[in-house]
Design a protein around this motif. Structure first.
Motif, PDB file in Angstrom:
ATOM      1  N   ARG A   1       0.849  -1.188   0.000  1.00 54.85           N
ATOM      2  CA  ARG A   1       0.000   0.000   0.000  1.00 54.85           C
ATOM      3  C   ARG A   1       0.890   1.246   0.000  1.00 54.85           C
ATOM      4  O   ARG A   1       1.898   1.292   0.707  1.00 54.85           O
ATOM      5  CB  ARG A   1      -0.892   0.010   1.241  1.00 54.85           C
ATOM      6  CG  ARG A   1      -1.964   1.108   1.222  1.00 54.85           C
ATOM      7  CD  ARG A   1      -2.767   1.119   2.490  1.00 54.85           C
ATOM      8  NE  ARG A   1      -3.281  -0.204   2.855  1.00 54.85           N
ATOM      9  CZ  ARG A   1      -3.866  -0.463   4.022  1.00 54.85           C
ATOM     10  NH1 ARG A   1      -3.997   0.497   4.917  1.00 54.85           N
ATOM     11  NH2 ARG A   1      -4.306  -1.679   4.280  1.00 54.85           N
ATOM     12  N   VAL A   2       0.520   2.232  -0.814  1.00 56.04           N
ATOM     13  CA  VAL A   2       1.207   3.526  -0.788  1.00 56.04           C
ATOM     14  C   VAL A   2       0.579   4.341   0.337  1.00 56.04           C
ATOM     15  O   VAL A   2      -0.562   4.791   0.229  1.00 56.04           O
ATOM     16  CB  VAL A   2       1.085   4.261  -2.131  1.00 56.04           C
ATOM     17  CG1 VAL A   2       1.835   5.601  -2.066  1.00 56.04           C
ATOM     18  CG2 VAL A   2       1.630   3.409  -3.270  1.00 56.04           C
TER      19      VAL A   2
ATOM     20  N   GLY B   1       0.075  17.143  -3.010  1.00 55.31           N
ATOM     21  CA  GLY B   1      -0.989  16.688  -3.894  1.00 55.31           C
ATOM     22  C   GLY B   1      -2.205  16.224  -3.108  1.00 55.31           C
ATOM     23  O   GLY B   1      -2.698  16.940  -2.229  1.00 55.31           O
ATOM     24  N   ALA B   2      -2.643  15.000  -3.383  1.00 60.01           N
ATOM     25  CA  ALA B   2      -3.818  14.461  -2.690  1.00 60.01           C
ATOM     26  C   ALA B   2      -3.576  14.264  -1.199  1.00 60.01           C
ATOM     27  O   ALA B   2      -4.538  14.133  -0.427  1.00 60.01           O
ATOM     28  CB  ALA B   2      -4.222  13.127  -3.330  1.00 60.01           C
ATOM     29  N   ASP B   3      -2.295  14.228  -0.791  1.00 58.34           N
ATOM     30  CA  ASP B   3      -1.967  14.027   0.627  1.00 58.34           C
ATOM     31  C   ASP B   3      -1.604  15.334   1.337  1.00 58.34           C
ATOM     32  O   ASP B   3      -1.078  15.303   2.453  1.00 58.34           O
ATOM     33  CB  ASP B   3      -0.801  13.036   0.748  1.00 58.34           C
ATOM     34  CG  ASP B   3      -1.199  11.638   0.309  1.00 58.34           C
ATOM     35  OD1 ASP B   3      -2.294  11.201   0.692  1.00 58.34           O
ATOM     36  OD2 ASP B   3      -0.417  10.998  -0.418  1.00 58.34           O
TER      37      ASP B   3
ATOM     38  N   LEU C   1       1.054  14.661   7.668  1.00 60.82           N
ATOM     39  CA  LEU C   1       2.448  14.640   8.107  1.00 60.82           C
ATOM     40  C   LEU C   1       2.737  13.253   8.681  1.00 60.82           C
ATOM     41  O   LEU C   1       1.993  12.764   9.528  1.00 60.82           O
ATOM     42  CB  LEU C   1       2.663  15.712   9.188  1.00 60.82           C
ATOM     43  CG  LEU C   1       4.102  16.078   9.554  1.00 60.82           C
ATOM     44  CD1 LEU C   1       4.747  16.912   8.444  1.00 60.82           C
ATOM     45  CD2 LEU C   1       4.126  16.877  10.864  1.00 60.82           C
ATOM     46  N   GLN C   2       3.808  12.619   8.211  1.00 58.50           N
ATOM     47  CA  GLN C   2       4.206  11.311   8.748  1.00 58.50           C
ATOM     48  C   GLN C   2       5.652  11.377   9.215  1.00 58.50           C
ATOM     49  O   GLN C   2       6.479  12.046   8.597  1.00 58.50           O
ATOM     50  CB  GLN C   2       4.057  10.208   7.688  1.00 58.50           C
ATOM     51  CG  GLN C   2       2.607   9.906   7.336  1.00 58.50           C
ATOM     52  CD  GLN C   2       2.459   8.726   6.385  1.00 58.50           C
ATOM     53  OE1 GLN C   2       3.437   8.223   5.831  1.00 58.50           O
ATOM     54  NE2 GLN C   2       1.221   8.300   6.191  1.00 58.50           N
ATOM     55  N   ARG C   3       5.940  10.664  10.304  1.00 65.74           N
ATOM     56  CA  ARG C   3       7.315  10.537  10.794  1.00 65.74           C
ATOM     57  C   ARG C   3       7.713   9.072  10.804  1.00 65.74           C
ATOM     58  O   ARG C   3       6.943   8.218  11.261  1.00 65.74           O
ATOM     59  CB  ARG C   3       7.452  11.117  12.200  1.00 65.74           C
ATOM     60  CG  ARG C   3       8.914  11.224  12.642  1.00 65.74           C
ATOM     61  CD  ARG C   3       9.115  11.815  14.019  1.00 65.74           C
ATOM     62  NE  ARG C   3       9.053  10.791  15.054  1.00 65.74           N
ATOM     63  CZ  ARG C   3       8.134  10.726  15.996  1.00 65.74           C
ATOM     64  NH1 ARG C   3       7.153  11.624  16.020  1.00 65.74           N
ATOM     65  NH2 ARG C   3       8.151   9.778  16.913  1.00 65.74           N
ATOM     66  N   LEU C   4       8.889   8.774  10.270  1.00 64.94           N
ATOM     67  CA  LEU C   4       9.409   7.407  10.253  1.00 64.94           C
ATOM     68  C   LEU C   4      10.595   7.335  11.207  1.00 64.94           C
ATOM     69  O   LEU C   4      11.482   8.197  11.176  1.00 64.94           O
ATOM     70  CB  LEU C   4       9.863   7.002   8.846  1.00 64.94           C
ATOM     71  CG  LEU C   4       8.777   6.538   7.870  1.00 64.94           C
ATOM     72  CD1 LEU C   4       7.883   7.705   7.449  1.00 64.94           C
ATOM     73  CD2 LEU C   4       9.400   5.879   6.637  1.00 64.94           C
ATOM     74  N   GLU C   5      10.618   6.320  12.046  1.00 62.89           N
ATOM     75  CA  GLU C   5      11.747   6.063  12.938  1.00 62.89           C
ATOM     76  C   GLU C   5      12.710   5.095  12.252  1.00 62.89           C
ATOM     77  O   GLU C   5      12.282   4.128  11.597  1.00 62.89           O
ATOM     78  CB  GLU C   5      11.250   5.464  14.258  1.00 62.89           C
ATOM     79  CG  GLU C   5      10.373   6.408  15.078  1.00 62.89           C
ATOM     80  CD  GLU C   5      11.169   7.559  15.683  1.00 62.89           C
ATOM     81  OE1 GLU C   5      12.272   7.300  16.192  1.00 62.89           O
ATOM     82  OE2 GLU C   5      10.690   8.706  15.614  1.00 62.89           O
ATOM     83  N   LEU C   6      14.029   5.336  12.414  1.00 57.66           N
ATOM     84  CA  LEU C   6      15.053   4.582  11.698  1.00 57.66           C
ATOM     85  C   LEU C   6      16.055   3.935  12.654  1.00 57.66           C
ATOM     86  O   LEU C   6      16.412   4.520  13.672  1.00 57.66           O
ATOM     87  CB  LEU C   6      15.850   5.506  10.759  1.00 57.66           C
ATOM     88  CG  LEU C   6      15.129   6.592   9.984  1.00 57.66           C
ATOM     89  CD1 LEU C   6      16.131   7.505   9.303  1.00 57.66           C
ATOM     90  CD2 LEU C   6      14.191   5.968   8.959  1.00 57.66           C
TER      91      LEU C   6
ATOM     92  N   VAL D   1       8.954  11.905  -2.262  1.00 62.20           N
ATOM     93  CA  VAL D   1       8.968  10.475  -1.976  1.00 62.20           C
ATOM     94  C   VAL D   1       7.553   9.920  -1.795  1.00 62.20           C
ATOM     95  O   VAL D   1       6.599  10.681  -1.572  1.00 62.20           O
ATOM     96  CB  VAL D   1       9.781  10.176  -0.688  1.00 62.20           C
ATOM     97  CG1 VAL D   1      11.227  10.642  -0.829  1.00 62.20           C
ATOM     98  CG2 VAL D   1       9.125  10.820   0.525  1.00 62.20           C
ATOM     99  N   SER D   2       7.458   8.607  -1.901  1.00 62.89           N
ATOM    100  CA  SER D   2       6.254   7.867  -1.505  1.00 62.89           C
ATOM    101  C   SER D   2       6.664   6.844  -0.457  1.00 62.89           C
ATOM    102  O   SER D   2       7.797   6.336  -0.485  1.00 62.89           O
ATOM    103  CB  SER D   2       5.619   7.160  -2.702  1.00 62.89           C
ATOM    104  OG  SER D   2       5.131   8.092  -3.647  1.00 62.89           O
ATOM    105  N   VAL D   3       5.752   6.547   0.449  1.00 62.24           N
ATOM    106  CA  VAL D   3       6.024   5.568   1.506  1.00 62.24           C
ATOM    107  C   VAL D   3       5.204   4.313   1.218  1.00 62.24           C
ATOM    108  O   VAL D   3       3.976   4.365   1.132  1.00 62.24           O
ATOM    109  CB  VAL D   3       5.656   6.126   2.889  1.00 62.24           C
ATOM    110  CG1 VAL D   3       5.980   5.095   3.978  1.00 62.24           C
ATOM    111  CG2 VAL D   3       6.387   7.433   3.157  1.00 62.24           C
TER     112      VAL D   3
END
Length: 368
Positions: free
Chosen positions: A246-247, A275-277, A281-286, A329-331
């Motif tokens: 899923r995107v 755009g559509a988003d 806001l999303q945060r990714l932990e690494l 980017v896309s997630v």
């Protein structure tokens, strides 16, 4: 950027890997890397050269293995940011294999990637070509993870009696630890002492012990994903369809906190929707890999399910060390192999294994 190839194979099972397969393999392993496993650019070039010099490498399944076969894992270990610049030494893998065979008392016939993600999914092909060995169409993770204990063989209860590690200046270290957590500590300390990048070999297995203890078909799967991306005018959708992924969101990177410490890349990345988003806001932990996706205080996806940041236009994966402010980017997110959802699998590679006080929720059950 990873080089592309016009060569596209059919869906027939692969029985060998040639230089023409490596571009697609590199693209696919970068996707499976979930941000880790090391950038594939350098590995792709060196493996293509190895295959052109030494010929194709036989690709065998678990069912193809016979009583005389011995499979061993071989992988790079260390910080991906260092691996971009520090190449392996001539003869390093030969010395590593010789020590492994001395400990075994018999020849190794087949290499398997410890992880299919990133450069560690590509480099074993080149090492096998140079060593004259076969490659098993399988790996130990079905993705990339940052810890030696996070392998399917450990979930399955297959013991690892020793590990061998080599560095670019010629040091060979044999480790006999009480478990894989201690192996990770010792291997990581040796890696830091060697400049934060080494090559290791461990987990020798036979045709009997490998059954049910590895994630099968992942080399072929990575090549299929690579071809899907390279042959489609809409690569993001093509990759998502091939993975049943899923995107989660498309946007641009607006904040990046990244540091190298203790042999790992750690930090977080913030993505602002476009755009559509727009407005999201999303945060990714690494920790070498992408571990969590959070939005509005909610965990959308967590390890051991897979999370990959890809270029919003080309679909190519972006590793943690190559993330940059302003990238579009896309997630992507998709479900892990079922072995990781067992109690033992979640103990080793669920959110708690990375220090998060969060329950694991299977990705397909997420609210968004």
């Amino acid at each position: 950027m990873v080089q592309t190839s016009s060569a596209v194979r059919t869906a027939a099972p692969l029985t060998e890997i040639t230089a023409d397969d490596i571009a697609a393999l590199g693209v696919g392993t970068a996707i499976f890397g979930t941000g880790g496993g090391g950038a594939v650019y350098t590995a792709q070039i060196t493996v293509e050269n190895a295959l052109r010099a030494h010929g194709p490498v036989p690709l065998v399944s678990v069912d193809d293995l016979g009583p005389d076969d011995v499979v061993i894992l071989m992988s790079g270990i260390g910080a991906p940011t260092v691996g971009i610049e520090m190449l392996s030494a001539t003869g390093q893998i030969h010395a590593l294999l010789a020590e492994a065979e001395r400990l075994l008392g018999r020849p190794v016939t087949t290499l398997m990637a410890a992880e299919i993600g990133g450069s560690n999914g590509v480099q074993p092909i080149g090492w096998a070509a140079r060593l004259g060995l076969k490659v098993l169409d399988a790996d130990g993770m079905g993705r990339a993870f940052p810890d030696a204990a996070m392998v399917a063989m450990n979930v399955a209860g297959v013991p690892c009696e020793w590990a061998v590690q080599s560095d670019v200046v010629g040091n060979i270290s044999v480790m006999k630890t009480i478990d894989l957590h201690w192996l990770e500590r010792h291997a990581r300390a040796l890696t830091v002492a060697s400049g934060s990048i080494c090559i290791g070999a461990h987990y020798p297995m036979t045709a009997d012990t490998v059954k049910g203890a590895v994630i099968e078909g992942t080399v072929s799967a990575a090549i299929r994903v690579g071809h899907a991306l390279m042959s489609s005018p809409d690569p993001v959708s093509a990759v998502a369809a091939e993975l049943d992924a899923r995107v989660l969101m498309t946007g641009k990177i607006t904040d990046l906190d990244r540091r190298t410490a203790g042999g790992f890349v750690r930090g977080s990345v913030t993505i602002t929707g476009t755009g559509a988003d727009r407005g999201r806001l999303q945060r990714l932990e690494l920790q070498n890999e992408n571990l969590l996706v959070l939005e509005d205080g909610e965990v959308l996806v967590s390890v051991p399910d897979l999370i990959t940041i890809i270029d919003a236009e080309t679909g190519h994966a972006i590793t943690t060390e190559m993330l940059r402010f302003g990238q579009r980017v896309s997630v992507l997110a998709w479900a892990c192999d079922p072995i990781w959802r067992t109690p033992r699998g979640l103990e080793l590679a669920g959110p708690a294994a990375f220090g998060y006080d969060l329950p694991y929720v299977p990705f397909e059950g997420a609210a968004r």
